[in-house]
Design a protein around this motif. Structure first.
Motif, PDB file in Angstrom:
ATOM      1  N   HIS A 144     -15.853  84.656 -19.616  1.00 52.10           N
ATOM      2  CA  HIS A 144     -14.487  85.605 -20.042  1.00 52.10           C
ATOM      3  C   HIS A 144     -13.988  86.084 -20.040  1.00 52.10           C
ATOM      4  O   HIS A 144     -12.901  86.686 -19.198  1.00 52.10           O
ATOM      5  CB  HIS A 144     -14.509  84.967 -21.112  1.00 52.10           C
ATOM      6  CG  HIS A 144     -15.104  83.862 -21.656  1.00 52.10           C
ATOM      7  ND1 HIS A 144     -14.572  82.415 -20.624  1.00 52.10           N
ATOM      8  CD2 HIS A 144     -15.543  82.964 -22.705  1.00 52.10           C
ATOM      9  CE1 HIS A 144     -14.974  81.291 -21.861  1.00 52.10           C
ATOM     10  NE2 HIS A 144     -15.772  81.985 -23.043  1.00 52.10           N
ATOM     11  N   ARG A 145     -14.994  87.968 -19.560  1.00 49.28           N
ATOM     12  CA  ARG A 145     -14.111  88.976 -18.990  1.00 49.28           C
ATOM     13  C   ARG A 145     -14.154  88.897 -17.947  1.00 49.28           C
ATOM     14  O   ARG A 145     -13.003  89.399 -17.213  1.00 49.28           O
ATOM     15  CB  ARG A 145     -14.855  89.838 -19.739  1.00 49.28           C
ATOM     16  CG  ARG A 145     -14.760  89.878 -21.204  1.00 49.28           C
ATOM     17  CD  ARG A 145     -15.797  91.474 -21.894  1.00 49.28           C
ATOM     18  NE  ARG A 145     -17.083  91.676 -21.507  1.00 49.28           N
ATOM     19  CZ  ARG A 145     -18.034  90.654 -22.314  1.00 49.28           C
ATOM     20  NH1 ARG A 145     -17.572  90.251 -23.498  1.00 49.28           N
ATOM     21  NH2 ARG A 145     -19.072  91.063 -22.005  1.00 49.28           N
ATOM     22  N   ALA A 146     -14.935  88.779 -16.677  1.00 50.66           N
ATOM     23  CA  ALA A 146     -14.654  88.430 -16.319  1.00 50.66           C
ATOM     24  C   ALA A 146     -13.555  87.701 -15.315  1.00 50.66           C
ATOM     25  O   ALA A 146     -13.309  88.027 -14.392  1.00 50.66           O
ATOM     26  CB  ALA A 146     -15.606  88.198 -14.935  1.00 50.66           C
ATOM     27  N   ALA A 147     -13.319  86.730 -15.613  1.00 49.73           N
ATOM     28  CA  ALA A 147     -12.154  85.720 -15.130  1.00 49.73           C
ATOM     29  C   ALA A 147     -10.669  86.406 -15.434  1.00 49.73           C
ATOM     30  O   ALA A 147      -9.454  86.598 -15.261  1.00 49.73           O
ATOM     31  CB  ALA A 147     -12.704  84.461 -16.276  1.00 49.73           C
ATOM     32  N   ALA A 148     -11.104  87.096 -16.693  1.00 51.10           N
ATOM     33  CA  ALA A 148      -9.626  88.005 -17.339  1.00 51.10           C
ATOM     34  C   ALA A 148      -9.182  88.844 -16.209  1.00 51.10           C
ATOM     35  O   ALA A 148      -8.330  89.060 -15.761  1.00 51.10           O
ATOM     36  CB  ALA A 148      -9.642  88.236 -18.589  1.00 51.10           C
ATOM     37  N   ARG A 179     -10.323  80.614  -8.153  1.00 46.45           N
ATOM     38  CA  ARG A 179     -12.115  79.907  -7.614  1.00 46.45           C
ATOM     39  C   ARG A 179     -12.499  80.454  -6.479  1.00 46.45           C
ATOM     40  O   ARG A 179     -13.717  80.893  -6.135  1.00 46.45           O
ATOM     41  CB  ARG A 179     -12.241  78.815  -7.949  1.00 46.45           C
ATOM     42  CG  ARG A 179     -13.482  78.020  -8.658  1.00 46.45           C
ATOM     43  CD  ARG A 179     -13.915  76.837  -8.413  1.00 46.45           C
ATOM     44  NE  ARG A 179     -13.234  75.691  -8.067  1.00 46.45           N
ATOM     45  CZ  ARG A 179     -13.153  74.306  -8.172  1.00 46.45           C
ATOM     46  NH1 ARG A 179     -13.031  74.344  -9.160  1.00 46.45           N
ATOM     47  NH2 ARG A 179     -12.808  73.834  -7.665  1.00 46.45           N
ATOM     48  N   ALA A 180     -11.883  79.634  -5.701  1.00 50.25           N
ATOM     49  CA  ALA A 180     -11.999  80.313  -3.745  1.00 50.25           C
ATOM     50  C   ALA A 180     -12.870  82.000  -4.063  1.00 50.25           C
ATOM     51  O   ALA A 180     -13.947  81.978  -3.209  1.00 50.25           O
ATOM     52  CB  ALA A 180     -11.358  79.472  -3.346  1.00 50.25           C
ATOM     53  N   VAL A 181     -11.328  82.140  -4.631  1.00 50.50           N
ATOM     54  CA  VAL A 181     -11.655  83.978  -4.258  1.00 50.50           C
ATOM     55  C   VAL A 181     -13.379  84.482  -4.687  1.00 50.50           C
ATOM     56  O   VAL A 181     -14.248  85.193  -4.420  1.00 50.50           O
ATOM     57  CB  VAL A 181     -11.043  84.272  -5.140  1.00 50.50           C
ATOM     58  CG1 VAL A 181     -10.994  86.420  -4.788  1.00 50.50           C
ATOM     59  CG2 VAL A 181      -9.734  84.191  -3.798  1.00 50.50           C
ATOM     60  N   ALA A 182     -13.665  84.012  -6.018  1.00 54.38           N
ATOM     61  CA  ALA A 182     -14.879  84.158  -6.488  1.00 54.38           C
ATOM     62  C   ALA A 182     -15.671  83.710  -5.909  1.00 54.38           C
ATOM     63  O   ALA A 182     -16.930  84.799  -6.553  1.00 54.38           O
ATOM     64  CB  ALA A 182     -14.663  83.948  -8.191  1.00 54.38           C
ATOM     65  N   GLU A 183     -16.174  82.534  -5.593  1.00 59.09           N
ATOM     66  CA  GLU A 183     -17.127  82.105  -4.738  1.00 59.09           C
ATOM     67  C   GLU A 183     -17.257  82.891  -3.930  1.00 59.09           C
ATOM     68  O   GLU A 183     -18.725  83.025  -3.945  1.00 59.09           O
ATOM     69  CB  GLU A 183     -16.735  80.658  -4.806  1.00 59.09           C
ATOM     70  CG  GLU A 183     -16.838  79.475  -5.867  1.00 59.09           C
ATOM     71  CD  GLU A 183     -15.869  77.836  -5.225  1.00 59.09           C
ATOM     72  OE1 GLU A 183     -16.432  77.467  -5.848  1.00 59.09           O
ATOM     73  OE2 GLU A 183     -16.411  78.163  -3.937  1.00 59.09           O
ATOM     74  N   LEU A 184     -16.745  83.137  -3.229  1.00 58.56           N
ATOM     75  CA  LEU A 184     -17.036  84.199  -2.433  1.00 58.56           C
ATOM     76  C   LEU A 184     -17.206  85.853  -1.990  1.00 58.56           C
ATOM     77  O   LEU A 184     -17.804  86.719  -1.408  1.00 58.56           O
ATOM     78  CB  LEU A 184     -15.860  84.211  -0.818  1.00 58.56           C
ATOM     79  CG  LEU A 184     -15.382  82.351  -0.317  1.00 58.56           C
ATOM     80  CD1 LEU A 184     -14.690  82.632   0.802  1.00 58.56           C
ATOM     81  CD2 LEU A 184     -17.385  81.861   0.142  1.00 58.56           C
TER      82      LEU A 184
END
Length: 548
Positions: A144-148, A179-184
């Protein structure tokens, strides 16, 4: 780059892009890309380069080859021999193995977003890694913190603990992009955006593109934007490649390209030809159907008439409202306004499929396999469902009478094989559609609503269906056909209403019922701003009917 786009990018970011672009190979380079499906050439020797730090648009009308190119890049389709695809100078294996695109720094954001509504935002961000099985445990507090932190980095205000179904459409699109950014991670090269703004209002689309601009501002990452929308492309993309009939028409810098030039490249004629409005010729038929102030989905105050025996087409790009009109009139989705059929007026707030059928209004949906028929039932069982009550005698339903009735319908509508006992699911697409049409035409409807009636149907079956529908119209039935197939509209229709922003943009009659004119009018609809008030395509209460 236009002054508007340059102003949105910081001087440091612009300098980084210029430096990286001058010294680095294209993020994506495609050469010799051809794809044939039987006798159809979907892509013909396509070449494309996407430069570092840029938003590169892929523009073209339906069937131009955009989707095929993206599916080859994702590994869904295999290209024909002779193609090469390079990412940051490294050649990809072809066909692209499943999921391989992530290994080279490519991620996709499709129009449907591929989010799970019942899960939270953070869970959706982690879907790819969970599916890949990277570790049996997830520390959700840290996630959750990483998403924020990810959202804060791009100036997005979304609660990571919220469920997707609680978000606005714009927030959902932003989650899919990030999400596309986080995946890569930091190894990202290319984000492919497949019509991500098609159902968003302009102000929300601008917000989404601000995030995309921030994403590519590092000078290493690029975005490939698949779009129909010229105004969107001219405002937000740095370069554009135009496809027509599977061939590249041009690669252009958007800062030095006009809308008129893009229209000419997309459909082969200039904007001035498409933008001219037709007058209302003398009426040749009496109005028997009247739609007034229809509001449903994105449709915003639509009004028009239909004459006795007239076939009226409704078209526009995705998000224009073309998908919403017929379900709203039929009562399959919430709507307001009124529908009058032969002097009987109904408030659409009270409409339902059952009440519509009782009033002689029938609807043939685009998805015949899931909505038009029951695959595991016979043709006879499918066709007789709406009229079982009328086939009953004093002793109940007569199998012989039912069989005789269906045999006549199958013969009249040329359903092959001409066997009422054949399973509906075993028929070809064209014959399934003939059976569906036979089902709804047998009870003498007054108004027929057709949604993409020949989608996925071969040329021979299309011609037969066009002929049968024309015959039906000539018997005094009014037909509304919502379609994005311009050839189909040109062959079937007496009049075509072009929608944009949920309202009427143009009404085509007479010699303007032409495939290229329809396509050009649809493209031109994206150049004009949305009207400030609803436009009525039937200012004269009489309908228009002029055959080409």
């Amino acid at each position: 780059m236009s002054a508007t786009r340059e102003a949105r990018r910081s001087p440091a970011a612009s300098a980084a892009v210029a430096e990286v672009g001058a010294t680095t190979a294209p993020v994506l380079r495609i050469t010799g890309l051809t794809k044939r499906f039987g006798g159809l050439t979907a892509l013909d020797d396509v070449e494309l380069e996407v430069r570092p730090g840029q938003v590169h648009a892929l523009l073209g009308e339906n069937g131009s080859g955009k989707s095929t190119l993206i599916k080859i890049l994702s590994g869904t389709y295999a290209p024909d021999a002779g193609a090469t695809i390079e990412v940051r100078g490294s050649r990809l294996p072809l066909p692209v193995p499943p999921g391989y695109f992530r290994r080279v720094g490519i991620s996709f954001v499709h129009q449907d977003l591929a989010l799970v509504p019942s899960l939270g935002v953070t869970e959706n961000l982690r879907l790819a890694t969970v599916v890949a099985g990277r570790g049996p445990f997830v520390r959700w507090g840290a996630e959750h913190r990483a998403a924020a932190e990810l959202f804060a980095r791009y100036g997005v205000e979304i609660d990571p603990r919220a469920r997707i179904e609680e978000l606005t459409d714009t927030q959902k699109a932003l989650v899919a992009i990030l999400r596309a950014v986080a995946e890569l991670g930091d190894d990202r090269a290319l984000i492919v955006l497949d019509e991500p703004t098609v159902f968003l209002p302009k102000e929300d689309a601008d917000l989404l593109f601000r995030v995309v601009k921030d994403l590519v501002s590092d000078g290493r990452t690029s975005a490939l934007l698949v779009s129909h929308d010229m105004s969107e492309v001219l405002e937000h993309a740095d370069r554009v490649t135009v496809l027509r009939a599977g061939r590249v028409q041009a690669h252009r810098d958007t800062a030095t390209t006009t809308a008129d030039e893009l229209v000419s490249l997309i459909v082969g004629r200039g904007l001035e030809d498409a933008a001219a409005r037709s007058g209302r010729p003398a009426t040749t038929g009496d109005a028997v159907v009247a739609v007034r102030d229809l509001r449903t989905g994105v449709v915003d105050g639509l009004s028009f008439d239909v004459a006795d025996s007239e076939v009226v087409g409704i078209t526009g790009l995705a998000g224009s409202g073309v998908e919403d009109v017929l379900p709203g009139l039929y009562g399959a989705r919430a709507a307001t306004g009124t529908l009058t059929v032969r002097d009987a007026t109904v408030d659409l707030r009270a409409a339902s499929p059952a009440t519509s059928i009782a009033r002689g209004v029938v609807y043939v949906p685009a998805d015949r396999k899931r909505e038009g028929g029951a695959l595991t039932l016979s043709v006879e069982q499918n066709v007789t469902l709406p009229v079982l009550g009328k086939l009953r005698g004093l002793l109940g339903l007569s199998p012989a009478r039912e069989r005789s009735h269906v045999e006549a319908l199958v013969r009249d509508w040329d359903v092959r094989p001409a066997d009422p006992s054949a399973l509906f699911g075993t028929l070809s697409g064209g014959n399934q559609q003939k059976a569906v049409l036979a089902k709804w035409m047998q009870d003498d409807p007054r108004l027929v609503l057709l949604q993409e009636p020949t989608q996925g149907i071969d040329v021979g079956a299309r011609a037969a269906i066009f002929s049968m529908l024309r015959r039906t119209a000539d018997q005094g039935v009014s037909i509304l056909c919502a379609s994005t197939d311009y050839d189909q509209l040109a062959q079937m229709c007496d009049r075509v209403v072009v929608l944009a922003h949920g309202r009427v943009h143009d009404v085509l009659t007479g010699d303007r019922i032409d495939r290229d004119v329809i396509a050009a009018a649809v493209v031109a609809s994206l150049v004009d701003p949305a009207p400030s008030s609803p436009v009525d395509s039937s200012a004269d209460p009489s309908p228009v009917k002029e055959t080409a």
